[in-house]
Design an enzyme around this catalytic site. Sequence first.
Site, mmCIF file in Angstrom:
data_model
loop_
_atom_site.group_PDB
_atom_site.id
_atom_site.type_symbol
_atom_site.label_atom_id
_atom_site.label_comp_id
_atom_site.label_asym_id
_atom_site.label_seq_id
_atom_site.Cartn_x
_atom_site.Cartn_y
_atom_site.Cartn_z
ATOM 1 C CG ASP A 94 -1.967 1.226 1.193
ATOM 2 O OD1 ASP A 94 -2.956 1.000 1.723
ATOM 3 O OD2 ASP A 94 -1.336 1.624 -0.093
ATOM 4 C CG ASP A 268 -6.091 -5.351 1.876
ATOM 5 O OD1 ASP A 268 -6.366 -4.991 1.293
ATOM 6 O OD2 ASP A 268 -5.707 -5.342 3.589
ATOM 7 C CB CYS A 306 -10.446 -27.524 8.395
ATOM 8 S SG CYS A 306 -8.929 -26.522 8.517
ATOM 9 C CB CYS A 308 -5.608 -26.380 9.142
ATOM 10 S SG CYS A 308 -6.283 -25.920 10.824
ATOM 11 C CB CYS A 311 -8.401 -28.534 12.440
ATOM 12 S SG CYS A 311 -9.065 -26.999 12.274
ATOM 13 C CG HIS A 337 -8.626 -23.073 11.460
ATOM 14 N ND1 HIS A 337 -9.643 -23.418 10.838
ATOM 15 C CD2 HIS A 337 -9.727 -22.016 11.552
ATOM 16 C CE1 HIS A 337 -10.277 -23.530 10.308
ATOM 17 N NE2 HIS A 337 -10.807 -22.578 10.783
HETATM 18 C C1 LIG Z 1 -9.531 -2.053 7.119
HETATM 19 N N1 LIG Z 1 -10.346 -1.382 5.557
HETATM 20 C C2 LIG Z 1 -9.909 0.203 4.845
HETATM 21 N N2 LIG Z 1 -8.276 -0.467 4.680
HETATM 22 C C3 LIG Z 1 -8.069 0.759 3.927
HETATM 23 C C4 LIG Z 1 -6.975 0.717 2.955
HETATM 24 C C5 LIG Z 1 -5.732 0.376 3.765
HETATM 25 C C6 LIG Z 1 -5.525 -1.269 2.792
HETATM 26 C C7 LIG Z 1 -3.919 -1.765 3.465
HETATM 27 O O1 LIG Z 1 -4.040 -1.224 4.785
HETATM 28 C C8 LIG Z 1 -3.410 -3.107 5.216
HETATM 29 O O2 LIG Z 1 -3.954 -3.474 6.977
HETATM 30 C C9 LIG Z 1 -3.768 -2.416 7.354
HETATM 31 C C10 LIG Z 1 -3.319 -3.907 4.565
HETATM 32 O O3 LIG Z 1 -1.448 -4.145 4.343
HETATM 33 C C11 LIG Z 1 -3.785 -3.094 2.998
HETATM 34 O O4 LIG Z 1 -2.169 -2.237 2.159
HETATM 35 C C12 LIG Z 1 -3.010 -3.021 0.917
HETATM 36 C C13 LIG Z 1 -6.785 2.061 1.756
HETATM 37 N N3 LIG Z 1 -5.779 1.931 1.535
HETATM 38 C C14 LIG Z 1 -5.556 3.357 0.530
HETATM 39 N N4 LIG Z 1 -4.411 3.533 -0.043
HETATM 40 N N5 LIG Z 1 -6.289 3.197 0.257
HETATM 41 C C15 LIG Z 1 -7.688 3.249 0.412
HETATM 42 O O5 LIG Z 1 -8.908 3.914 0.235
HETATM 43 C C16 LIG Z 1 -8.470 1.744 1.465
HETATM 44 C C17 LIG Z 1 -9.693 2.016 2.069
HETATM 45 C C18 LIG Z 1 -9.210 1.317 3.272
HETATM 46 N N6 LIG Z 1 -10.207 0.167 3.306
HETATM 47 ZN ZN LIG Z 2 -8.327 -26.052 10.947
#
Ligand SMILES: CNc1nc2c(CC[C@H]3O[C@@H](OC)[C@H](O)[C@@H]3OC)c3nc(N)[nH]c(=O)c3cc2[nH]1
Ligand SMILES: [Zn+2]
Length: 374
Positions: A94, A268, A306, A308, A311, A337
């Site tokens: 990100d 993700d 499962c 894993c 389990c 899991h």
């Molecule tokens: C949870 N909801 C949510 N997360 C978001 C993230 C972080 C994902 C990122 O956050 C990390 O996890 C903490 C993950 O690693 C992921 O990386 C790609 C977003 N990132 C960007 N650049 N723009 C968005 O509009 C956006 C919207 C989201 N809504």
């Molecule tokens: Zn499992």
Amino acid sequence: MTSATFGFAVQATCGKARAGTITTPRGDIRTPAFMPVGTAATVKAMLPGSVRATGADILLGNTYHLMLRPTAERIAALGGLHKFMNWDRPILTDSGGFQVMSLASLRKMTEKGVTFRSHIDGSRHEITPERSMEIQRLLGSDIVMAFDECTPYPADEGTARASMELSMRWAQRSRDAFGDRPGHALFGIQQGSVYADQRAESASKLRTIGFDGYAVGGLAVGEGQEKMFEVLDYAPDMLPEDKPRYLMGVGKPSDIVGAVARGIDMMDCVLPSRSGRTGQGWTARGQVNLRNARHRDDPRPLEEGCTCPACTGYSRAYLHHVIKSDEIIGSMLLTWHNLHYYQSLMQGLRDAISAGALADFTAAFHANVALGDV
Ligand SMILES: CNc1nc2c(CC[C@H]3O[C@@H](OC)[C@H](O)[C@@H]3OC)c3nc(N)[nH]c(=O)c3cc2[nH]1
Ligand SMILES: [Zn+2]
């Protein structure tokens, strides 16, 4: 299989859902794909080989965390993020904007970018579209996210528009700074909050700039599943059909099933790993809280059938014990899991789309969850 370039091909569709393959020099990604979160160069409580064993083709890293510690320059000097964390398959990173707004203090945002103080040691930093591209290049990530602002929710139309338009200017600067990097992809991120006209304008601007993939940003920010699905009923369709569509930050299993049905290819979420560390198990029959005393004499596995390690090797009674005792193995087993369950759900979705039977799969998914854990 590997490919010298970055590519995407759809093999089957079922309604709006697509089953396909993203090809990269570091390996293929089966879609719809769930991408485990490896924020600080580790999927917490998991070895890379274990993450692969759950069925993951790609994992995630974060510009914000890695630029602060150990720094992108240090990771580059040590051979890049893949070598550093011993994961030789694709990595998506990100761009930093989301984490800056959710973690850093004393933030100051201008047209240029964001200055902020590290949540770790208070040191001052700046991220701009250009710096974000440089950091992600230093890390060596295969899929780079444009630098954007994730519009907070709720936002009135004026606030949402100003935020989206800033993100589109930053998207152009991200594209210009990314340059020409064969085998590496740059994804644009659609904003526009819950306003269809703004979502359309954002998609149109991103198409004009031109990206290798397109994310639906600005969701999973507290709007709730109903509102999220309302936006997903139209927003993915606005993005180019022949490129991967990535819904950022989503989600719990029922979010994933609904998002795939609406045309999303990549997702993700920290949920399976983070909740695993608090003793929450995710199964086909819903969520199981292993901290609950009802499990303390139960010899059964967490999930019948499962395959894993949690389990096949342990009882609920053991999982309850090690979670309550705050033993490290509790986090290891529950994380494994949960990631295994998420990847099994993705395989089920891919198979159902290929068989033209996504509606049946979805109905069975909800029926199983409704049965509840016993
Ligand atoms: C949870 N909801 C949510 N997360 C978001 C993230 C972080 C994902 C990122 O956050 C990390 O996890 C903490 C993950 O690693 C992921 O990386 C790609 C977003 N990132 C960007 N650049 N723009 C968005 O509009 C956006 C919207 C989201 N809504
Ligand atoms: Zn499992």
